[in-house]
Design an enzyme around this catalytic site. Structure first.
Site, PDB file in Angstrom:
ATOM      1  CB  SER A 136     -25.425  44.756  80.389  1.00  0.00           C
ATOM      2  OG  SER A 136     -26.626  44.453  81.054  1.00  0.00           O
ATOM      3  CB  THR A 162     -24.335  48.596  85.725  1.00  0.00           C
ATOM      4  OG1 THR A 162     -23.249  48.689  84.840  1.00  0.00           O
ATOM      5  CG2 THR A 162     -23.882  48.236  87.108  1.00  0.00           C
ATOM      6  CB  THR A 201     -21.396  46.199  85.239  1.00  0.00           C
ATOM      7  OG1 THR A 201     -21.702  46.525  83.884  1.00  0.00           O
ATOM      8  CG2 THR A 201     -19.980  46.677  85.532  1.00  0.00           C
ATOM      9  NE  ARG A 203     -14.755  51.507  80.789  1.00  0.00           N
ATOM     10  CZ  ARG A 203     -15.947  51.448  81.354  1.00  0.00           C
ATOM     11  NH1 ARG A 203     -16.396  50.311  81.832  1.00  0.00           N
ATOM     12  NH2 ARG A 203     -16.720  52.507  81.440  1.00  0.00           N
ATOM     13  CB  THR A 230     -26.584  52.482  85.671  1.00  0.00           C
ATOM     14  OG1 THR A 230     -26.508  51.709  84.471  1.00  0.00           O
ATOM     15  CG2 THR A 230     -27.786  53.404  85.589  1.00  0.00           C
ATOM     16  N   GLY A 231     -24.495  53.644  83.596  1.00  0.00           N
ATOM     17  CA  GLY A 231     -24.200  54.471  82.436  1.00  0.00           C
ATOM     18  C   GLY A 231     -22.708  54.525  82.171  1.00  0.00           C
TER      19      GLY A 231
HETATM   20  C1  SD4 Z   1     -19.391  50.989  83.230  1.00  0.00           C
HETATM   21  N1  SD4 Z   1     -21.195  51.949  84.485  1.00  0.00           N
HETATM   22  O1  SD4 Z   1     -18.674  50.018  83.079  1.00  0.00           O
HETATM   23  C2  SD4 Z   1     -20.775  50.765  83.786  1.00  0.00           C
HETATM   24  C3  SD4 Z   1     -21.685  50.348  82.725  1.00  0.00           C
HETATM   25  C4  SD4 Z   1     -23.111  50.554  83.066  1.00  0.00           C
HETATM   26  O2  SD4 Z   1     -25.302  50.603  82.628  1.00  0.00           O
HETATM   27  O3  SD4 Z   1     -23.489  51.054  84.016  1.00  0.00           O
HETATM   28  N2  SD4 Z   1     -24.054  50.251  82.314  1.00  0.00           N
HETATM   29  O4  SD4 Z   1     -19.078  52.124  82.895  1.00  0.00           O
END
Ligand code: SD4
Length: 323
Positions: A81, A183, A201, A211, A234-235
């Site tokens: 990731s 991330t 990330t 994107r 994160t997320g």
């Molecule tokens: C995203 N926030 O590209 C990042 C991905 C991520 O834990 O945080 N993953 O949207």
């Protein structure tokens, strides 16, 4: 004369020690700041913190600690990731996002950068060597190569196999807490009380080509204000961008909320915006303030973060969650 001066100093010391420490916001009783401290997202935060701590514990600068710390998962091909070995977009291309910010509000970011293992270091070069904050795609790659970074293939056999498997259904549905969104966000305060942060990330696995999520966007995936503190997220980045999440957390701390309260308020804002969607996805915030207090909160269970400070040493915690 001599005696009375000594008396005065003695009185001063005892009066001072009887006074409560007043926190950075002018309210309440505080213990002296915990520092240095570094906190980072997810299980790989433990390893990343170890590298960061080498710099912090030697009296080094938080910005250097951040860069070295997050390079650990970036360079690990098993982490799917971040950086090398990151899961690709739906066209099979690994595109990386990263940003970095220091105690003087200097910041740098790269988005949709391909072929470079350490986007955090390119982001730092953008910050230090250009008049800009953010470089994207081919321009970011061109700049990285000019700066001496090596062009590499970031798609490992494992990530390629996972992508080919995904192509069979081509369904884009992020699932909470699995490797398609992990991330590393890291924020730290050094011995001089200077705060910095970084976030890096490969973004959401199988995203559309081009994107960009929250992670490289100053204010969304990361924000530092050296008077107040710092936050990272994160997320699912789209939800974080909608509320400019990390900036929101720092501003909530400015209003006197603890890092924990501020992270909770930001998560609740996401729920309020999109109640149904918020049940299906993961978003987590992690923050520190100028006193070295930390807090974290997520939509769903399972968001882990690592804290390294003189008191805690290096420990993994699971954040409380809304659901
Ligand atoms: C995203 N926030 O590209 C990042 C991905 C991520 O834990 O945080 N993953 O949207």
């Amino acid at each position: 004369m001599k005696t009375s001066r000594r008396k005065f100093i003695g009185l001063g010391a005892s009066v001072l020690s009887a006074l409560p420490f007043v926190n950075a916001f002018g309210k309440g009783r505080m213990t002296p700041a915990t520092k240095p401290i570094v906190v980072s997202t997810w299980n790989f935060g433990i390893q990343a913190n170890v590298e960061a701590w080498k710099i912090l514990s030697a009296g080094g600068r938080s910005l250097d600690a951040i860069e070295k710390g997050v390079q650990v998962p970036e360079g690990d091909p098993k982490e799917s990731s971040v950086g090398l070995g990151g899961l690709p977009d739906r066209e099979g291309k690994v595109t990386l996002d990263a940003c970095i910010m220091d105690e003087k509000a200097n910041c740098g970011a790269v988005v949709c950068l391909e072929h470079i293992v350490h986007p955090i270091s390119v982001a730092r070069k953008v910050m230090e060597e250009t008049p800009h904050v953010m470089l994207a795609g081919d321009g970011a790659l061109q700049f990285a190569l000019q700066q001496g970074f090596k062009k590499e293939n970031l798609l490992t056999k494992e990530s390629e196999a996972a992508w080919k498997e995904w192509l069979k259904t081509s369904k884009y549905k992020p699932i909470a807490n699995i490797e398609n969104h992990d991330t590393i966000g890291m924020v730290a305060m050094d011995a001089k009380s200077n705060i910095s942060g970084g976030c890096t990330t490969s973004g959401m696995a199988y995203k559309m080509r081009g994107r960009v999520g929250d992670s490289p966007i100053i204010g969304a995936g990361l924000f530092v204000d050296n008077e107040i503190g710092a936050a990272t997220s994160t997320g699912v980045g789209e939800e974080v961008i909608r509320i400019v999440g990390s900036h929101l957390v720092v501003e909530l701390m400015r209003q006197g909320n603890s890092p924990q309260q501020a992270c909770e308020m930001a998560v609740r804002r996401i729920v309020k915006n999109q109640p149904e969607n918020s049940k299906q996805i993961q978003v987590g915030f992690l923050a520190i303030n100028k006193n070295g207090e930390y807090g974290a909160y997520a939509l769903q269970k399972g968001f882990t973060y690592a804290v390294y400070s003189p008191e805690v040493q290096n420990k993994l915690f699971e954040a409380k969650s809304y659901y």
